[in-house]
Motif scaffolding. Structure first.
Motif, PDB file in Angstrom:
ATOM      1  N   MET A  94      20.182  37.400  47.624  1.00  0.00           N
ATOM      2  CA  MET A  94      20.325  38.098  48.812  1.00  0.00           C
ATOM      3  C   MET A  94      21.482  38.714  49.286  1.00  0.00           C
ATOM      4  N   GLY A  95      22.602  38.133  49.035  1.00  0.00           N
ATOM      5  CA  GLY A  95      23.970  38.635  49.084  1.00  0.00           C
ATOM      6  C   GLY A  95      24.533  38.543  50.580  1.00  0.00           C
ATOM      7  N   LEU A  96      25.749  38.488  50.562  1.00  0.00           N
ATOM      8  CA  LEU A  96      26.513  38.410  51.898  1.00  0.00           C
ATOM      9  C   LEU A  96      26.844  39.556  52.436  1.00  0.00           C
ATOM     10  N   LEU A  97      26.977  40.415  51.832  1.00  0.00           N
ATOM     11  CA  LEU A  97      27.434  42.180  52.166  1.00  0.00           C
ATOM     12  C   LEU A  97      26.620  42.939  51.625  1.00  0.00           C
TER      13      LEU A  97
ATOM     14  N   GLY B 193      29.870  43.676  45.162  1.00  0.00           N
ATOM     15  CA  GLY B 193      29.223  43.045  44.329  1.00  0.00           C
ATOM     16  C   GLY B 193      29.425  41.530  44.070  1.00  0.00           C
ATOM     17  N   LEU B 194      30.908  41.696  43.593  1.00  0.00           N
ATOM     18  CA  LEU B 194      31.479  40.155  43.381  1.00  0.00           C
ATOM     19  C   LEU B 194      31.370  39.353  44.454  1.00  0.00           C
ATOM     20  N   ILE B 195      31.550  39.806  45.434  1.00  0.00           N
ATOM     21  CA  ILE B 195      31.386  39.021  46.524  1.00  0.00           C
ATOM     22  C   ILE B 195      29.896  38.231  46.810  1.00  0.00           C
ATOM     23  N   ASN B 196      29.107  39.220  46.676  1.00  0.00           N
ATOM     24  CA  ASN B 196      27.733  38.736  46.587  1.00  0.00           C
ATOM     25  C   ASN B 196      27.177  37.799  45.535  1.00  0.00           C
ATOM     26  N   ARG B 197      28.001  37.970  44.400  1.00  0.00           N
ATOM     27  CA  ARG B 197      27.487  37.026  43.257  1.00  0.00           C
ATOM     28  C   ARG B 197      28.301  35.625  43.716  1.00  0.00           C
TER      29      ARG B 197
ATOM     30  N   GLY C  63      35.398  29.580  40.011  1.00  0.00           N
ATOM     31  CA  GLY C  63      35.608  30.591  39.082  1.00  0.00           C
ATOM     32  C   GLY C  63      35.318  31.843  39.852  1.00  0.00           C
ATOM     33  N   PHE C  64      34.297  32.008  40.550  1.00  0.00           N
ATOM     34  CA  PHE C  64      33.850  33.407  41.097  1.00  0.00           C
ATOM     35  C   PHE C  64      34.996  33.587  42.078  1.00  0.00           C
ATOM     36  N   PHE C  65      35.442  32.522  43.116  1.00  0.00           N
ATOM     37  CA  PHE C  65      36.718  32.807  43.923  1.00  0.00           C
ATOM     38  C   PHE C  65      37.838  33.308  43.014  1.00  0.00           C
ATOM     39  N   GLY C  66      38.042  32.696  42.022  1.00  0.00           N
ATOM     40  CA  GLY C  66      39.292  33.358  41.186  1.00  0.00           C
ATOM     41  C   GLY C  66      39.100  34.559  40.869  1.00  0.00           C
TER      42      GLY C  66
END
Length: 132
Positions: free
Chosen positions: A1-4, A26-30, A46-49
């Protein structure tokens, strides 16, 4: 669904810049999807990084461009970059310590960044100087 969700109001009117910004969304949503699916702590961190590196890299290029062009709002723009990076680092460190992903806090901070930073600082920068 995603955040943004990418919204036209985030656009600075330069396709290459808007493309980079959409990639960050897209990266924020992943990151959000992985955390909300209770992905492993290692994968979420890892995604945060990855997010932190991508945003840092984008900011570094913008700041270099501003310095090279003698942009009159460099200090204010750079300070806003630092504020956002500090906030992301705080959220990442909170997650690392507590194992609690605060999606609300991340959403609020990032939405404020997109709506305020893109609409004001980035739009002014790219309208004044063009794309780097």
């Amino acid at each position: 669904m995603g955040l943004l969700k990418w919204e036209n109001r985030y656009s600075v009117g330069i396709e290459a810049v808007d493309h980079e910004h959409r990639e960050l969304v897209g990266l924020i949503n992943r990151l959000h999807d992985t955390a909300m699916a209770h992905g492993s702590k290692v994968s979420v961190l890892g995604f945060f990084g990855d997010l932190y590196k991508a945003i840092s890299s984008h900011f570094a290029l913008e700041e270099r461009f501003m310095r090279e062009r003698g942009y009159d709002q460099l200090v204010q723009h750079k300070n806003d970059h630092e504020r956002l990076l500090d906030e992301i680092r705080d959220i990442m460190e909170d997650y690392e310590v507590t194992d609690h992903f605060d999606d609300r806090r991340l959403a609020q901070r990032l939405d404020a960044w997109f709506s305020r930073h893109f609409e004001s600082h980035d739009a002014r920068l790219h309208n004044a100087l063009g794309y780097h």
